[in-house]
Design a protein around this motif. Structure first.
Motif, PDB file in Angstrom:
ATOM      1  N   LYS A   1       0.933  -1.084   0.108  1.00 27.94           N
ATOM      2  CA  LYS A   1       0.032   0.126   0.033  1.00 27.94           C
ATOM      3  C   LYS A   1       0.708   1.465  -0.068  1.00 27.94           C
ATOM      4  O   LYS A   1       0.206   2.348  -0.225  1.00 27.94           O
ATOM      5  CB  LYS A   1      -0.818   0.060   1.254  1.00 27.94           C
ATOM      6  N   SER A   2       2.118   1.389   0.245  1.00 26.85           N
ATOM      7  CA  SER A   2       2.937   2.149   0.327  1.00 26.85           C
ATOM      8  C   SER A   2       3.033   2.822  -1.004  1.00 26.85           C
ATOM      9  O   SER A   2       3.198   2.282  -2.028  1.00 26.85           O
ATOM     10  CB  SER A   2       4.287   1.815   0.886  1.00 26.85           C
ATOM     11  N   SER A   3       3.349   4.312  -0.907  1.00 24.62           N
ATOM     12  CA  SER A   3       3.495   5.085  -2.178  1.00 24.62           C
ATOM     13  C   SER A   3       4.954   4.943  -2.656  1.00 24.62           C
ATOM     14  O   SER A   3       5.405   5.697  -3.613  1.00 24.62           O
ATOM     15  CB  SER A   3       2.931   6.414  -2.141  1.00 24.62           C
TER      16      SER A   3
ATOM     17  N   ASP B   1       9.207   0.375  -1.198  1.00 25.64           N
ATOM     18  CA  ASP B   1       8.404  -0.341  -0.069  1.00 25.64           C
ATOM     19  C   ASP B   1       7.561  -1.389  -0.858  1.00 25.64           C
ATOM     20  O   ASP B   1       7.481  -2.581  -0.363  1.00 25.64           O
ATOM     21  CB  ASP B   1       7.603   0.468   0.559  1.00 25.64           C
ATOM     22  N   PHE B   2       6.987  -1.035  -2.093  1.00 25.88           N
ATOM     23  CA  PHE B   2       6.059  -2.070  -2.755  1.00 25.88           C
ATOM     24  C   PHE B   2       6.991  -2.853  -3.618  1.00 25.88           C
ATOM     25  O   PHE B   2       6.343  -3.972  -4.007  1.00 25.88           O
ATOM     26  CB  PHE B   2       5.045  -1.644  -3.256  1.00 25.88           C
ATOM     27  N   ILE B   3       8.419  -2.403  -4.016  1.00 26.37           N
ATOM     28  CA  ILE B   3       9.089  -3.259  -4.726  1.00 26.37           C
ATOM     29  C   ILE B   3      10.200  -3.564  -3.664  1.00 26.37           C
ATOM     30  O   ILE B   3      11.263  -3.022  -3.952  1.00 26.37           O
ATOM     31  CB  ILE B   3       9.577  -2.983  -6.084  1.00 26.37           C
ATOM     32  N   ASP B   4      10.073  -4.606  -2.700  1.00 23.30           N
ATOM     33  CA  ASP B   4      11.176  -4.568  -1.563  1.00 23.30           C
ATOM     34  C   ASP B   4      12.082  -5.750  -2.022  1.00 23.30           C
ATOM     35  O   ASP B   4      11.648  -6.655  -2.107  1.00 23.30           O
ATOM     36  CB  ASP B   4      10.272  -4.971  -0.245  1.00 23.30           C
TER      37      ASP B   4
ATOM     38  N   TYR C   1      15.180   5.699 -10.410  1.00 19.70           N
ATOM     39  CA  TYR C   1      14.357   4.502 -10.197  1.00 19.70           C
ATOM     40  C   TYR C   1      12.880   4.628  -9.716  1.00 19.70           C
ATOM     41  O   TYR C   1      12.149   4.180 -10.276  1.00 19.70           O
ATOM     42  CB  TYR C   1      15.037   3.417  -9.536  1.00 19.70           C
ATOM     43  N   ASN C   2      12.807   5.335  -8.547  1.00 25.32           N
ATOM     44  CA  ASN C   2      11.664   5.770  -7.924  1.00 25.32           C
ATOM     45  C   ASN C   2      10.819   6.368  -8.721  1.00 25.32           C
ATOM     46  O   ASN C   2       9.473   6.014  -8.784  1.00 25.32           O
ATOM     47  CB  ASN C   2      11.962   6.092  -6.566  1.00 25.32           C
ATOM     48  N   TYR C   3      11.007   7.599  -9.219  1.00 22.68           N
ATOM     49  CA  TYR C   3      10.139   8.353 -10.212  1.00 22.68           C
ATOM     50  C   TYR C   3       9.757   7.477 -11.415  1.00 22.68           C
ATOM     51  O   TYR C   3       8.351   7.453 -11.668  1.00 22.68           O
ATOM     52  CB  TYR C   3      10.917   9.404 -10.668  1.00 22.68           C
TER      53      TYR C   3
ATOM     54  N   GLU D   1       0.061  -6.199  -7.456  1.00 23.09           N
ATOM     55  CA  GLU D   1      -0.462  -6.128  -6.055  1.00 23.09           C
ATOM     56  C   GLU D   1      -0.352  -4.854  -5.379  1.00 23.09           C
ATOM     57  O   GLU D   1      -1.430  -4.465  -4.817  1.00 23.09           O
ATOM     58  CB  GLU D   1       0.299  -7.110  -5.027  1.00 23.09           C
ATOM     59  N   HIS D   2       0.472  -4.285  -5.764  1.00 23.65           N
ATOM     60  CA  HIS D   2       0.537  -2.641  -5.102  1.00 23.65           C
ATOM     61  C   HIS D   2      -0.527  -1.781  -5.700  1.00 23.65           C
ATOM     62  O   HIS D   2      -1.318  -1.082  -5.154  1.00 23.65           O
ATOM     63  CB  HIS D   2       1.899  -2.086  -5.552  1.00 23.65           C
TER      64      HIS D   2
END
Length: 480
Positions: free
Chosen positions: A5-7, A11-14, A228-230, A269-270
């Motif tokens: 659920k994290s933005s 976190d969602f691709i841990d 990567y995150n963006y 899933e995210h």
């Protein structure tokens, strides 16, 4: 810590969760009792007038991907095909890519458009050239395009993309219309996504390339795509901008396929957890030869057998998502993939800028080698020979059945009541306007058989009336 659920992409691709998943899958790959239980869990189940599927988590699906037992692999393929037929029927949606520009400021090591490649000619279509390309595509029979452009704020600003979309929709040639433009451009802002939504796009597509952050940074050494995150959080911004349907994908061959598979499903899933709806499509491309690009430079290439198993396991995990395979793959691979869950393919594709108006297939601006070089008509004929209904339908977009509305119909098993008759009507339109005689003959034989499969007698009656009207009067006064 894994949090779907994290933005935050970390976190969602841990990374730790993916590594733990691979360890778990390896430890259980020979646990045939568990594998069989997972396959039974994934199998579609009757639910009133439709079917339902529970899908699988990224850990569960990773166990199946790791399993090497031939009997279980065959069962995977069988269940994957059952799922595809239960929710999408035997129809295959057709589309074509349209390359607008190969100007790009990124340094992606796997793409010939990278900024340091001085051997490839740079080209950007004018609006008049776009019209000519669209007419060429309409003359083939295409109704759905996916536009592609490199990332270059000077040569390919958002305004150019928006103007190009408007141009594409404005071209009405003979009986031809492009009814839906999907967009595959670089990650951008919420405000930009709002403008794309207002322009009437269908699905926003963005391939992750690789979910391994360390590898991602190595493969994207320069340019805005280096973030990567963006890039990974782009789908969240697209949905915040009002775009209902988004399409995921990785470029298999850049990193270990088991890692990519787990990351891809975690991304799905995210989106389900944070946005309330998963990806509309998932694409499964592999690294292919291109100008200045040698696939042998990447040591994670996968054979056809593994590639097929990946597609089947994606279908088992996310049963309601459309799956796409392009002309990167040859006829034999595409034929096999159609039996394990693929629901959309490209046909008659050119991956060069301005390629559709060239009489000789140009290679100088191709993004990748096209393995399946058949014409659209040849692909349509082949699909029908294989028992698939070629579909040019865009009705869901036109009727507002997108995002959670599409998914709710799909998950209840009711989407077939829309898709099957619409596929037959759009196939009729293709046969009347574009098909060669042999294709037309085979097509009408298929349509007559498939009409009888529509369970709702009233829907069957309306579909038949519309089909006869097109055949006899070339009538076009109903909505697909």
């Amino acid at each position: 810590m894994y949090n779907p659920k994290s933005s935050n992409a970390d976190d969602f691709i841990d990374h730790g969760e993916i590594l733990d998943t691979l360890i778990y899958a390896e430890a259980n790959k020979n646990n045939l009792k568990l594998v069989d239980e997972l396959l039974e869990k994934a199998r579609p189940k009757k639910n009133g007038n439709g079917c339902t599927c529970s899908g699988l988590t990224h850990r569960e699906a990773s166990v199946l991907l790791a399993c090497e037992d031939p009997e279980m692999i065959n069962k995977m393929y069988q269940v994957a095909e059952e799922i595809k037929l239960a929710f999408y029927g035997n129809r295959i949606v057709l589309f074509a890519p349209l390359y607008l520009s190969n100007y790009c400021i990124n340094g992606c090591l796997y793409c010939p458009y990278h900024t340091k490649n001085k051997s490839i000619p740079r080209k950007k279509l004018t609006q008049e050239e776009i019209k000519a390309e669209v007419i060429a595509l309409q003359d083939m029979g295409h109704k759905r395009l996916a536009i592609e452009a490199g990332e270059d704020p000077v040569n390919n600003p958002l305004e150019y993309i928006l103007e190009s979309i408007d141009t594409i929709y404005s071209v009405h040639h003979k009986n031809g219309d492009i009814r839906r433009v999907n967009v595959n451009i670089a990650a951008t802002t919420v405000e930009a996504y709002k403008k794309l939504k207002a322009a009437g796009i269908g699905t926003y597509i963005l391939f992750q390339e690789t979910y391994n952050k360390k590898r991602y940074l190595e493969l994207h050494p320069t340019g805005p795509k280096h973030d990567y995150n963006y890039h990974t959080e782009a789908m969240d911004r697209a949905m915040q901008g009002g775009i209902d349907d988004v399409g995921l994908g990785v470029l298999f061959g850049l990193e270990g396929y088991k890692y990519e598979f787990a990351g891809l499903l975690m991304h799905a899933e995210h989106l389900e957890a944070s946005q309330g709806v998963g990806p509309h499509t998932i694409s499964v491309p592999r690294v292919k030869p291109a100008d200045d690009i040698n696939p042998d430079d990447f040591n994670n290439s996968i054979p056809d057998e593994i590639f097929t198993k990946i597609a089947a396991c994606i279908r088992l995990a996310v049963p309601y998502t459309g799956m796409i395979i392009s002309t990167r793959e040859n006829e034999a691979v595409r034929k096999k993939m159609l039996t394990v869950g693929i629901s959309q393919i490209s046909g008659g594709s050119r991956t060069s800028v301005g390629g559709y108006t060239e009489t000789i297939r140009p290679h100088d601006t191709e993004q990748f080698d096209v393995s399946d070089q058949r014409t659209l008509d040849e692909v349509v004929y082949w699909l029908m020979q294989c028992g698939h209904i070629p579909s040019f339908c865009t009705a869901c977009y036109r009727a507002g059945r997108t995002g959670d509305r599409f998914m709710s119909l799909c998950k209840s098993g009711q989407i077939l009541n829309c898709c099957h008759p619409n596929a037959l009507m759009t196939l009729t339109e293709y046969l009347e306007d574009y098909a060669k005689p042999d294709t037309k003959k085979l097509g009408y034989e298929m349509i007559e058989r498939e009409l009888l499969k529509i369970p709702n007698e009233n829907v069957q009656k309306i579909a038949r009336e519309n089909i006869e009207a097109m055949k006899n009067n070339n009538k076009r006064d109903f909505r697909f």
